[in-house]
Design an enzyme around this catalytic site. Structure first.
Site, PDB file in Angstrom:
ATOM      1  N   LYS A   1       0.842  -1.199   0.000  1.00  0.00           N
ATOM      2  CA  LYS A   1       0.000   0.000   0.000  1.00  0.00           C
ATOM      3  C   LYS A   1       0.874   1.244   0.000  1.00  0.00           C
ATOM      4  O   LYS A   1       2.010   1.203   0.462  1.00  0.00           O
ATOM      5  CB  LYS A   1      -0.858   0.017   1.282  1.00  0.00           C
ATOM      6  CG  LYS A   1      -2.017  -0.950   1.282  1.00  0.00           C
ATOM      7  CD  LYS A   1      -2.828  -0.797   2.562  1.00  0.00           C
ATOM      8  CE  LYS A   1      -3.983  -1.793   2.615  1.00  0.00           C
ATOM      9  NZ  LYS A   1      -4.993  -1.598   1.568  1.00  0.00           N
TER      10      LYS A   1
ATOM     11  N   ARG B   1     -10.277 -11.553   1.937  1.00  0.00           N
ATOM     12  CA  ARG B   1     -11.152 -12.587   1.367  1.00  0.00           C
ATOM     13  C   ARG B   1     -10.477 -13.958   1.399  1.00  0.00           C
ATOM     14  O   ARG B   1     -11.152 -14.985   1.494  1.00  0.00           O
ATOM     15  CB  ARG B   1     -11.554 -12.193  -0.067  1.00  0.00           C
ATOM     16  CG  ARG B   1     -10.418 -12.072  -1.032  1.00  0.00           C
ATOM     17  CD  ARG B   1     -10.751 -11.252  -2.272  1.00  0.00           C
ATOM     18  NE  ARG B   1     -10.804  -9.812  -1.997  1.00  0.00           N
ATOM     19  CZ  ARG B   1     -11.133  -8.889  -2.893  1.00  0.00           C
ATOM     20  NH1 ARG B   1     -11.444  -9.229  -4.132  1.00  0.00           N
ATOM     21  NH2 ARG B   1     -11.152  -7.611  -2.563  1.00  0.00           N
TER      22      ARG B   1
HETATM   23  N1  BES Z   1      -8.024  -3.787   4.290  1.00  0.00           N
HETATM   24  C1  BES Z   1      -8.258  -3.368   2.981  1.00  0.00           C
HETATM   25  C2  BES Z   1      -9.573  -2.630   2.783  1.00  0.00           C
HETATM   26  C3  BES Z   1      -9.749  -1.341   3.544  1.00  0.00           C
HETATM   27  C4  BES Z   1      -9.571  -0.125   2.913  1.00  0.00           C
HETATM   28  C5  BES Z   1     -10.160  -1.349   4.841  1.00  0.00           C
HETATM   29  C6  BES Z   1      -9.784   1.052   3.589  1.00  0.00           C
HETATM   30  C7  BES Z   1     -10.372  -0.175   5.524  1.00  0.00           C
HETATM   31  C8  BES Z   1     -10.190   1.034   4.906  1.00  0.00           C
HETATM   32  C9  BES Z   1      -8.262  -4.565   2.031  1.00  0.00           C
HETATM   33  O1  BES Z   1      -7.502  -5.644   2.413  1.00  0.00           O
HETATM   34  C10 BES Z   1      -7.708  -4.081   0.735  1.00  0.00           C
HETATM   35  O2  BES Z   1      -6.592  -3.680   0.720  1.00  0.00           O
HETATM   36  N2  BES Z   1      -8.520  -4.119  -0.313  1.00  0.00           N
HETATM   37  C11 BES Z   1      -8.125  -3.647  -1.580  1.00  0.00           C
HETATM   38  C12 BES Z   1      -8.656  -4.608  -2.601  1.00  0.00           C
HETATM   39  C13 BES Z   1      -8.071  -4.423  -3.953  1.00  0.00           C
HETATM   40  C14 BES Z   1      -6.628  -4.803  -3.967  1.00  0.00           C
HETATM   41  C15 BES Z   1      -8.849  -5.280  -4.917  1.00  0.00           C
HETATM   42  C16 BES Z   1      -8.713  -2.260  -1.766  1.00  0.00           C
HETATM   43  O3  BES Z   1      -9.799  -1.995  -1.276  1.00  0.00           O
HETATM   44  O4  BES Z   1      -8.057  -1.432  -2.383  1.00  0.00           O
HETATM   45 ZN    ZN Z   2      -5.452  -5.461   1.813  1.00  0.00          ZN
END
Ligand code: BES
Ligand code: ZN
Ligand code: ZN
Length: 497
Positions: free
Chosen positions: A275, A349
């Site tokens: 990230k 997931r």
């Molecule tokens: N933990 C994150 C989602 C999240 C985002 C939680 C903001 C709380 C606040 C999740 O694991 C994630 O990173 N999801 C990605 C999915 C993508 C790679 C398809 C996302 O939402 O960007």
């Molecule tokens: Zn994630």
């Protein structure tokens, strides 16, 4: 809890010093029991000067003159007596807390002529006070010094009402609810260095004190169960994964359990699909689903719910490392289905896939409800005002929506369907872990659905509601505890007795 608060209920009271809070209807009516608190009629003048019209949750804070028995008198608006609804009382309680400030002794005069109240309403008022009073200051050393000087001190609140006996009875349940929410908030607020998967699992084990049966699966045991999806996420982290299984057996022996499953990513760096740095600290809250599930189990056990409930939380840390999972890897889940990893940041997931499969396989539950801070996309769709609800079962969805109406933890149903499901088909495996740029929350839901078999199931995407929460009348905490009251209400309204 920041302040030590004790709440009691009484039919009458003779306040002295401290603060008297008078609930006040739109027409200015307040409790008759409070008449002698204001011999000079200062509250009447204050209402006029401040333009107080008794609007719901409006407040006036009056410094009482010397011939008054209390130091301060606070007025709290109830709104139009005809419009005070069942669900307003918890929020009103939050507003009471806001009036307290430095007072240590508080009397709340809750019975207002023309406003219908009950023991449950008064207990809700008390619940609102407790929820609002929460603050997380474990790591504020300077604040602790102030506390030592007695600035925090214990606070005692007496709620004066003709329904005192019933209120006291209902409040025993409210306290169980408040402590479950508090536990969930604490877990979300705790820093990730302190709360790893092992420490989190210990929090689950602590529920044994309340009569919950707890098992903690280690990586070795999960390997034996072939939980390749969950373990793939964990393999880049120095701290090992855990799966905590909690069982509360408060129902009839033969009753199939209700199942709650939580995403417990104690820190989500994104893994190799790292990230961006800005805001990454928020990813300590990526276990908000698991926190709510523990909080819920605490509440159900503390109030001795008459239901059989099983709860599972998948606890992992998602880190980049020489041994971390790569984009392109293919893992085999416990269900036997294979998953091509496209993005290691879509890890929640993967954790849930094995937890859900294991849950339905072992427990054959009446339903499964999972909670997960699963996608940023749900924030884009619904903001922080609703959690996303995805489900293969209309009845269960209805139950969740109406429970959310009661507790004001609102959920909004999103679509699922084969046209979305297709988006996660993979060239190389049974599925891939992301579905592309569009409909990100829905394809995440489709992914989960592939692991529930034919069990009635609902998925709550709480990425927008569990953490970094908007400040409300009953929550001033970053970690909101979203889901604890919602699911407790769901159980209470539909699955007990
Ligand atoms: N933990 C994150 C989602 C999240 C985002 C939680 C903001 C709380 C606040 C999740 O694991 C994630 O990173 N999801 C990605 C999915 C993508 C790679 C398809 C996302 O939402 O960007
Ligand atoms: Zn994630
Ligand atoms: Zn995540």
């Amino acid at each position: 809890m920041s302040k030590k608060i004790t709440i009691s209920f009484s039919k009458s009271a003779k306040p002295k010093g401290g603060l008297a809070v008078l609930l006040s209807a739109k027409d200015g009516q307040t409790s008759e029991a409070a008449n002698e608190l204001d011999p000079a009629g200062v509250t009447g003048r204050a209402m006029e000067i401040a333009g107080f019209d008794g609007k719901a949750r409006a407040t006036v804070d009056v410094l009482a003159p010397q011939d008054c028995p209390t130091d301060r008198i606070g007025l709290l608006g109830l709104g139009d007596p005809a419009e005070v609804s069942e669900n307003d009382w918890v929020r009103l309680g939050g507003s009471i807390f806001a009036l307290i400030r430095k007072s240590k002794k508080i009397w709340v005069f809750a019975d207002v002529p023309g406003v219908e109240t009950s023991g449950q309403h008064i207990a809700d008022l008390a619940l609102g006070i407790l929820l609002r009073s929460y603050s997380f200051d474990t790591y504020k050393t300077r604040k602790k010094d102030n506390d030592k000087k007695g600035e925090a001190g214990p606070v005692s609140i007496t709620i004066v009402t003709t329904h005192s006996a019933a209120a006291k009875r209902h409040f025993a349940v409210s306290k169980a609810v408040a402590s479950g929410v508090e536990l969930a908030r604490d877990l979300v607020n705790e820093p990730p260095n302190v709360l790893g998967p092992v420490e989190f699992a210990k929090k689950a084990s602590d529920l044994e004190a309340l009569g919950v049966d707890v098992e903690i699966l280690t990586e070795k045991e999960m390997k034996k169960l072939k939980m390749g999806a969950l373990l793939g996420v964990a393999q880049g982290a120095a701290r090992p994964a855990r799966l905590a299984i909690m069982q509360w057996k408060g129902g009839k022996a033969k009753q199939k359990p209700l199942a709650f499953i939580g995403k417990g990513v104690v820190f989500d760096s994104g893994g190799i699909s790292l990230k961006p740095g800005a805001g990454m600290e928020d990813m300590k809250g990526d276990m908000g689903g698991a926190a709510a599930v523990i909080g819920l189990m605490h509440t159900l056990a503390a109030r001795k719910a008459k239901a059989n409930v099983v709860a599972l939380i998948g606890l992992v840390e998602n880190m980049p490392d020489g041994n971390a999972q790569r984009p392109g890897d293919i893992v085999t889940s416990m269900s036997g289905q294979t998953i091509e990893i496209i993005n290691t940041d879509a890890e929640g997931r993967l954790v849930l896939a094995d937890a859900l499969w294991y849950c339905q396989d072992r427990f054959k539950p009446q339903f499964m409800i999972n909670l997960a801070t699963l996608t940023g996309a749900i924030l884009v769709a619904l903001g922080q005002q609703h959690a996303g609800l995805f489900s293969n079962d209309d009845a269960l969805s209805e139950q969740l929506s109406s429970a959310g109406g009661v507790t004001q933890e609102k959920v909004w149903r999103m679509p699922l369907g084969p046209e979305y499901d297709k988006m996660i088909d993979s060239k190389f495996a049974d599925m891939k872990n992301v579905g592309g740029r569009f409909a990100g929350s829905i394809t995440a839901g489709q992914f989960l659905q592939r692991f529930v078999n034919d069990t009635p199931w609902a998925h709550l995407d709480v990425a927008g509601t569990a953490m970094n929460a908007p400040q409300t009348d009953i929550n001033r905490s970053w970690g909101s505890g979203f889901g604890v009251r919602l699911l407790d209400q769901l159980v209470k309204a539909n699955y007990e007795g």
